[in-house]
Design an enzyme around this catalytic site. Structure first.
Site, PDB file in Angstrom:
ATOM      1  CB  SER A  95      -4.963   1.496  -2.673  1.00 44.46           C
ATOM      2  OG  SER A  95      -5.471   1.207  -1.409  1.00 44.46           O
TER       3      SER A  95
ATOM      4  CG  ASP B  51      -0.941   4.991  -1.051  1.00 39.43           C
ATOM      5  OD1 ASP B  51      -1.727   4.660  -1.947  1.00 39.43           O
ATOM      6  OD2 ASP B  51      -1.162   4.788   0.160  1.00 39.43           O
TER       7      ASP B  51
ATOM      8  CD  GLU C 188      -2.699   1.420   0.237  1.00 38.51           C
ATOM      9  OE1 GLU C 188      -2.453   2.320  -0.590  1.00 38.51           O
ATOM     10  OE2 GLU C 188      -3.660   0.655   0.145  1.00 38.51           O
TER      11      GLU C 188
ATOM     12  N   GLY D  34     -23.539   9.005 -17.452  1.00 33.83           N
ATOM     13  CA  GLY D  34     -23.519   9.937 -16.330  1.00 33.83           C
ATOM     14  C   GLY D  34     -22.999   9.286 -15.064  1.00 33.83           C
TER      15      GLY D  34
ATOM     16  CG  ASP E 225     -21.756   4.518 -12.893  1.00 33.57           C
ATOM     17  OD1 ASP E 225     -20.883   4.080 -12.130  1.00 33.57           O
ATOM     18  OD2 ASP E 225     -21.544   4.774 -14.108  1.00 33.57           O
TER      19      ASP E 225
ATOM     20  N   GLY F 240     -23.624   3.205 -16.126  1.00 27.22           N
ATOM     21  CA  GLY F 240     -24.496   3.742 -17.161  1.00 27.22           C
ATOM     22  C   GLY F 240     -24.091   5.159 -17.477  1.00 27.22           C
TER      23      GLY F 240
ATOM     24  CG  ASP G 156     -20.399   8.357 -18.822  1.00 28.25           C
ATOM     25  OD1 ASP G 156     -20.279   7.833 -17.695  1.00 28.25           O
ATOM     26  OD2 ASP G 156     -21.489   8.661 -19.326  1.00 28.25           O
ATOM     27  CB  ILE G 157     -17.038   3.919 -16.676  1.00 30.74           C
ATOM     28  CG1 ILE G 157     -15.709   4.672 -16.513  1.00 30.74           C
ATOM     29  CG2 ILE G 157     -16.826   2.417 -16.777  1.00 30.74           C
ATOM     30  CD1 ILE G 157     -14.786   4.599 -17.699  1.00 30.74           C
TER      31      ILE G 157
END
Length: 559
Positions: A460, A266, A262, A512, A514, A510, A498-499
């Site tokens: 992360s 980072d 981690e 916009g 989500d 969808g 947009d995914i």
């Protein structure tokens, strides 16, 4: 005083937000040693209420913050008297008016008398901790300036949200529509962080110079030699990395089962994308007390900046915290907004369940004063994104982008038109996450830790990715962006990829916003235009009083 319990004869005030029950699955291991020394962080009210709406997007200087929104010295004097009357000492070095924290130390038996609790030791998943049940109380004459008391429960509060790629697990097939017969299917592969930055059109010609990126770590550590090897291998100047000790925790690498992955993820993601920035890593204890102390230390760390952006890759379900912990932490996030400090937070790696029963969201990503960061799976050809979908490996016993709807924090005004699903409680409504980025271990990041090169993913990775982007944008515009949520939600321009494919369990992607990937992954060029000259800290439903009232309505099982 002649009696054994001198405080019991005096009128006491109970703190209802401190109520907690036995941790699920924990076994009582006996009474906490009455002579062992522990510390307690007492969080004190501000001199004046902090209303972000009234600031209207204006950032206050550290000096103005101290004058208006720190704790009153008279409150500290009052609580020093309380400590001395109860046989406790005040750790002045760990106390701070700006942080609104006065730290008291003493033997368990004195702590129990002072705060009206009984401490027991517990064991859970091989770890031992002390805790209490019921509520905390104080003598009436001293209770008025107090907002929260942390440290009486020191169970591990959060988990790191990173996933090391399992090289033995067969790569899963790309999701989404089948390619045309003449097309070559997109293939999963790992990236160096600067490659991801290029795919997302991060600003060029800037490197984060003049910025400090703060990173909170509740365990693990880094080896400077690993960092040198990593950055030299990328041909990137090694950034200045400083370890800051909070509540006695230190940079402690070397545990193969710990959080070194981690810490490396980072630092190496943020540092390779914004190598000109200073990086301050705040190591703290994995407790509610330590988590908050690290955040407030970072916010007011004049020796290292303070940071212009803070990255947090740790968290756990909201139900793991007491109401006072949630409120105190969110209050600190409001201080960050006032000071012009952006906080980016991983939304979790266990999909819509967040590792619990039913649907849950991860805190602190659910705070309405942070930028919650979800995860995608990113496939590319050269410098072009071929496909990007929700990260969801749950079918192969892997992780998925955390997201959903808060049970505690109300829907902020800037999410009013985001079509956030119905809240699970009358108090909740804040949708998580706000944004997203590459997180799948299958398309993860090449990092180095404990002398080894690994591919690591998880949300992360997305928090430091966005932190680095904020640092670049801050440098480019010549001032801090601060809290950007209201601006990016309100913009008529689309600053995101947009995914629209995939799910994280209960929620599907969808057009916009989500509850899997928020507004989407970043388009740095478009965000530069959107955020280049404007910023806002307006949070119509995010004030401390509102958060506190909502926290009151919710039942929590931890501290």
């Amino acid at each position: 005083m002649s009696t054994q319990h001198p405080q019991h004869s005096q009128s006491r005030v109970s703190f209802p937000l401190s109520e907690r029950h036995i941790h699920p699955g924990a076994a009582v291991a006996g009474k906490t040693d009455p002579k062992s020394i522990i510390s307690v962080s007492v969080i004190v009210k501000r001199k004046n209420p902090l209303n972000l709406e009234e600031l209207g997007g204006r950032h206050v200087s550290p000096q103005e913050f101290s004058e208006k929104y720190a704790a009153d010295p008279a409150s500290f004097a009052h609580l020093r008297e309380f400590a001395h009357k109860n046989g406790l000492t005040v750790d002045e070095g760990a106390s701070s008016l700006d942080r609104r924290t006065i730290t008291m130390r003493g033997p368990v038996n004195k702590i129990e008398e002072a705060f009206g609790v009984t401490l027991n030791d517990y064991e859970l998943e091989g770890r031992k901790f002390h805790s209490y049940t019921g509520t905390i109380s104080m003598t009436q004459e001293h209770a008025e300036p107090v907002e929260a008391i942390l440290g009486l429960d020191n169970h591990p509060i959060a988990k790191p949200h990173f996933r090391v790629l399992d090289h033995h697990r067969k790569h899963k097939k790309p999701t989404g529509p089948s390619p045309a017969p003449t097309q070559t299917p997109a293939q999963a592969s790992s990236f160096n962080p600067p490659q991801v930055a290029r795919l997302y059109n991060f600003p060029t010609g800037v490197n984060g110079a003049g910025q400090t990126i703060g990173i909170l770590e509740l365990g693990g550590g880094y080896n400077p030699n690993d960092l040198s090897t990593y950055f030299n291998g990328l041909g990137i100047a090694e950034p200045q990395v400083t370890a800051v000790s909070v509540d006695g925790a230190t940079n402690a690498p070397g545990d193969p089962n710990g959080a070194d992955g981690e810490v490396a993820l980072d630092i190496e993601v943020a540092g390779s994308i914004a190598p000109g920035a200073n990086i301050a890593v705040y190591f703290t204890t994995n407790t509610s007390q330590g988590f908050l102390d690290a955040l407030t230390t970072a916010l007011h760390d004049t020796a290292n900046g303070p940071p212009s952006v803070i990255s947090i890759s740790w968290g756990s379900p909201e139900s793991n915290y007491t109401a006072q912990s949630l409120t105190a932490f969110d209050d600190a996030c409001q201080s960050a907004a006032a000071l012009g400090i952006t906080i980016t937070v991983a939304s979790g790696d266990n999909g819509s369940s967040d590792g619990g029963t039913g649907n849950n969201v991860d805190f602190p990503a659910s705070s309405p004063h942070v930028l919650g960061c979800g995860g995608t799976e990113l496939m590319a050809s050269g410098t072009t994104i071929e496909q990007e979908v929700v990260w969801d490996d749950q079918a192969s016993q892997g992780g998925a982008s955390g997201g959903g709807v808060s049970s505690v924090f109300a829907r902020p005004s800037w999410q009013a038109n985001a079509n956030v699903p119905a809240a699970p409680t009358s108090a909740g409504g804040r949708g998580v996450p706000d944004v997203a980025g590459d997180a799948s271990p299958e398309t993860g990041y090449n990092v180095t830790f404990d002398g080894q090169s690994e591919v690591v993913g998880g949300t992360s990775a997305v928090a430091p990715l966005w932190a680095a982007l904020i640092a670049l944008l801050n440098q480019q515009r010549g001032s801090n962006l601060g809290f950007i949520n209201s601006t990016i939600y309100a913009s008529a321009e689309n600053g995101f990829n947009d995914i629209t494919q995939g799910s994280n369990g209960a929620y599907s992607a969808g057009p916009g916003w989500d509850a899997c990937t928020g507004l989407g992954s970043p388009n740095g060029a478009q965000l530069t235009a959107i955020l280049g000259t404007s910023t806002s800290t307006s949070t119509a439903q995010g004030t401390s009083a509102v958060a506190r009232s909502h926290a009151r309505e919710h039942t929590h099982t931890g501290d």
